[in-house]
Design an enzyme around this catalytic site. Structure first.
Site, PDB file in Angstrom:
ATOM      1  N   HIS A   1      23.794 -49.302 -16.860  1.00 25.38           N
ATOM      2  CA  HIS A   1      23.877 -49.142 -18.484  1.00 25.38           C
ATOM      3  C   HIS A   1      25.056 -49.457 -18.861  1.00 25.38           C
ATOM      4  O   HIS A   1      26.289 -49.312 -18.237  1.00 25.38           O
ATOM      5  CB  HIS A   1      23.699 -47.652 -18.544  1.00 25.38           C
ATOM      6  CG  HIS A   1      23.739 -47.474 -20.007  1.00 25.38           C
ATOM      7  ND1 HIS A   1      22.573 -47.333 -20.847  1.00 25.38           N
ATOM      8  CD2 HIS A   1      24.644 -46.803 -21.020  1.00 25.38           C
ATOM      9  CE1 HIS A   1      22.731 -47.167 -22.106  1.00 25.38           C
ATOM     10  NE2 HIS A   1      24.063 -46.623 -22.179  1.00 25.38           N
TER      11      HIS A   1
ATOM     12  N   ASP B   1      15.174 -36.655 -26.052  1.00 25.62           N
ATOM     13  CA  ASP B   1      16.469 -37.370 -26.412  1.00 25.62           C
ATOM     14  C   ASP B   1      16.046 -38.186 -27.815  1.00 25.62           C
ATOM     15  O   ASP B   1      17.229 -38.209 -28.903  1.00 25.62           O
ATOM     16  CB  ASP B   1      16.887 -38.542 -25.426  1.00 25.62           C
ATOM     17  CG  ASP B   1      17.852 -39.581 -25.954  1.00 25.62           C
ATOM     18  OD1 ASP B   1      19.215 -38.922 -25.960  1.00 25.62           O
ATOM     19  OD2 ASP B   1      17.820 -40.601 -26.126  1.00 25.62           O
TER      20      ASP B   1
ATOM     21  N   ARG C   1      20.901 -35.978 -34.548  1.00 25.09           N
ATOM     22  CA  ARG C   1      22.422 -36.235 -34.431  1.00 25.09           C
ATOM     23  C   ARG C   1      22.777 -37.167 -35.535  1.00 25.09           C
ATOM     24  O   ARG C   1      23.995 -36.897 -36.112  1.00 25.09           O
ATOM     25  CB  ARG C   1      22.752 -36.380 -33.035  1.00 25.09           C
ATOM     26  CG  ARG C   1      22.625 -35.505 -32.029  1.00 25.09           C
ATOM     27  CD  ARG C   1      22.847 -35.996 -30.433  1.00 25.09           C
ATOM     28  NE  ARG C   1      24.120 -36.696 -30.709  1.00 25.09           N
ATOM     29  CZ  ARG C   1      24.074 -37.834 -29.537  1.00 25.09           C
ATOM     30  NH1 ARG C   1      23.032 -38.205 -28.751  1.00 25.09           N
ATOM     31  NH2 ARG C   1      25.119 -38.489 -29.278  1.00 25.09           N
TER      32      ARG C   1
ATOM     33  N   SER D   1      22.592 -37.819 -23.718  1.00 27.45           N
ATOM     34  CA  SER D   1      21.519 -38.928 -24.192  1.00 27.45           C
ATOM     35  C   SER D   1      21.210 -40.050 -23.197  1.00 27.45           C
ATOM     36  O   SER D   1      20.233 -40.482 -22.807  1.00 27.45           O
ATOM     37  CB  SER D   1      21.997 -39.297 -25.422  1.00 27.45           C
ATOM     38  OG  SER D   1      21.288 -40.373 -26.045  1.00 27.45           O
TER      39      SER D   1
ATOM     40  N   LYS E   1      17.986 -40.714 -19.799  1.00 28.49           N
ATOM     41  CA  LYS E   1      17.098 -41.708 -19.670  1.00 28.49           C
ATOM     42  C   LYS E   1      17.351 -42.602 -18.313  1.00 28.49           C
ATOM     43  O   LYS E   1      16.344 -43.070 -17.807  1.00 28.49           O
ATOM     44  CB  LYS E   1      17.425 -42.822 -20.824  1.00 28.49           C
ATOM     45  CG  LYS E   1      17.075 -42.212 -22.259  1.00 28.49           C
ATOM     46  CD  LYS E   1      17.120 -43.227 -23.403  1.00 28.49           C
ATOM     47  CE  LYS E   1      18.577 -43.575 -23.709  1.00 28.49           C
ATOM     48  NZ  LYS E   1      19.011 -42.652 -24.689  1.00 28.49           N
TER      49      LYS E   1
END
Length: 477
Positions: free
Chosen positions: A82, A161, A168, A183, A187
């Protein structure tokens, strides 16, 4: 459990129990807890933070709010990556096929562009015919066949999320390390891989502008991943300058293929190889140096390029575009940005350059906006390079001629030019692993002395020391 009581508890700085966090996430996801109460909780978390255990429990609750992918059929060789987002960041298109060619299994769900940052799914969709939406059966079949599949994120993956992020976004609670970490990691955990490598960007084009914040986020995410039983590491990389020389979807695919063919920009190659090596290390292919050699070999023998081409073909794409980038979408209009005076580029505001690419059509202004896959920027001169008056600094590309002038103005504002060259910065600042958790590894520090001033090295060391001192405090955060 009353949400009022939990808000009061967090407002006082007291940690929430795992059962309280689970009930809160489940209630909010089901619509039983109203937005205004969850907004109050988010703001309390922003001010009071969360302990390591709270962050892990929040992440696990969010991951369990929807589908969780079972990759056990592929054994322990599954690894995900990521990036926290940047400009010109196409490392997924390089690191993932390298790892798959070296024996890893990549079942990766990626996102679309967000603000000034590009999205992997948008880049892949610039390849004619490529399908980023697959059934679970087809997704697994592509992995079985090629070792790699890149698709868009499922709407049923961590729905908590999605709902929390929307709240948010409108309550000024985006910039909280615990909430960002939960968050991202919810995932990643729901996606099912046994190992996770995180590319945490820092600099003008990143969401984490400072090294202190990047280290804090990296450590929070590594702690969550390890606490959830996943092998996890983070690499902190520079995003004060766009990565590579291409910004924009089809342009970035073409540049990524150049790296897989053994060419391409040195900075993009270095960061991609480091990420691939860390991914291979986590799945037991050797120590970092051995995995670095494996990654380099996958490029040298062409297996990484062939793996990516096989995946593209298996997902309906025209793989011939990878060998001949002229078959990718091409822009009808181009404009060169010329240097007004001689000197050195001392700084590039990467966020503004990302915004310029969006203005050309490479990103979305609204969720309904259509992307021009051919639009983008070819950067010819970067920070530290000498320039002459009238020399081309970049080429803007678009299919809408009216977009060129405003994008050119934005790009020009992003550059600072001076008579003397700037201090050099490293491309990779540090690695955060379970083993080095007490002291983030100074990545390649001995080599870095050749390209960094003593002052910049001291700044990096000081940032790490501040973070270590803070995390060693009595509150345990």
């Amino acid at each position: 459990m009353r949400m009022y009581d939990l808000i009061t508890k967090k407002k006082r700085g007291e940690p929430l129990a795992a059962s309280e966090i689970r009930a809160m996430v489940e209630g909010f996801t089901k619509g039983e807890i109203p937005d205004y109460q969850m907004a109050a909780m988010l703001m309390a978390i922003c001010f009071r933070s969360m302990t390591e255990e709270e962050m892990r429990d929040l992440t696990l609750a969010m991951a369990a709010s929807g589908d969780e992918v079972d990759l056990s059929a592929f054994g322990s060789s599954t690894v995900d990556k990521h990036s926290t987002g940047g400009v010109g960041d196409k490392t997924t298109l390089i690191a993932c096929p390298i790892v798959a060619a070296a024996g890893g299994r990549i079942a990766k769900m990626s996102g679309r562009g967000l603000g000034h940052t590009g999205g992997t799914v948008d880049k892949l969709e610039s390849i004619p015919g490529f399908q980023t939406t697959l059934s679970r059966e087809d997704f697994f079949a592509v992995i079985e066949k090629t070792g790699l599949s890149l698709i868009g994120q499922s709407g049923e993956l961590a729905p908590a999320d999605k709902k929390l992020y929307a709240l948010r976004d409108v309550t000024a609670t985006v910039d909280s390390i615990p909430l960002i970490a939960a968050s991202i990691m919810s995932k990643k955990l729901a996606a099912g891989s046994a190992a996770i490598v995180l590319d945490v960007k820092t600099g003008s084009g990143a969401f984490m502008k400072t090294l202190d914040d990047a280290l804090a986020l990296a450590r929070a995410m590594v702690a969550i991943g390890e606490g959830a039983g996943r092998k996890t590491s983070a690499v902190i990389t520079d995003m004060d300058v766009p990565l590579g020389s291409a910004v924009g979807n089809a342009l970035e695919v073409a540049e990524a293929m150049e790296v897989l063919k053994g060419r391409g920009p040195a900075d993009l190659r270095e960061v991609s190889l480091a990420l691939a090596a860390d991914m291979l290390r986590l799945i037991g292919r050797g120590d970092f140096a051995e995995c670095q050699r494996l990654a380099e070999k996958a490029i040298e023998d062409g297996s990484a390029f062939r793996t990516f081409a096989a995946m593209v073909e298996a997902q309906g794409g025209d793989a011939s575009c990878l060998a001949d980038p002229r078959k990718l979408p091409q822009a009808a209009f181009h404009l060169e940005i010329l240097a007004e005076r001689a000197g050195y580029i001392t700084h590039m505001d990467a966020e503004k350059i990302g915004q310029a690419a969006c203005m050309l059509g490479a990103g979305r202004e609204t969720k309904e906006s259509r992307i021009d896959h051919a639009a983008g920027i070819r950067i010819l001169k970067k920070t530290g390079e000498a320039i002459e008056a009238g020399e081309a600094l970049a080429v803007l590309c678009t299919n809408d001629e009216s977009r060129l002038a405003p994008a050119a103005a934005c790009y020009t504002r992003a550059l600072e030019i001076a008579a003397e060259p700037p201090e050099k910065r490293p491309r990779i600042f540090a690695r955060v692993t379970k083993e080095s958790f007490g002291h983030a590894e100074r990545a390649h520090e001995e080599e870095a002395k050749d390209v960094m001033s003593d002052a910049l090295l001291a700044e990096i060391r000081a940032a790490m020391a501040r973070r270590e001192e803070k995390e060693g405090g009595a509150d345990g955060r």
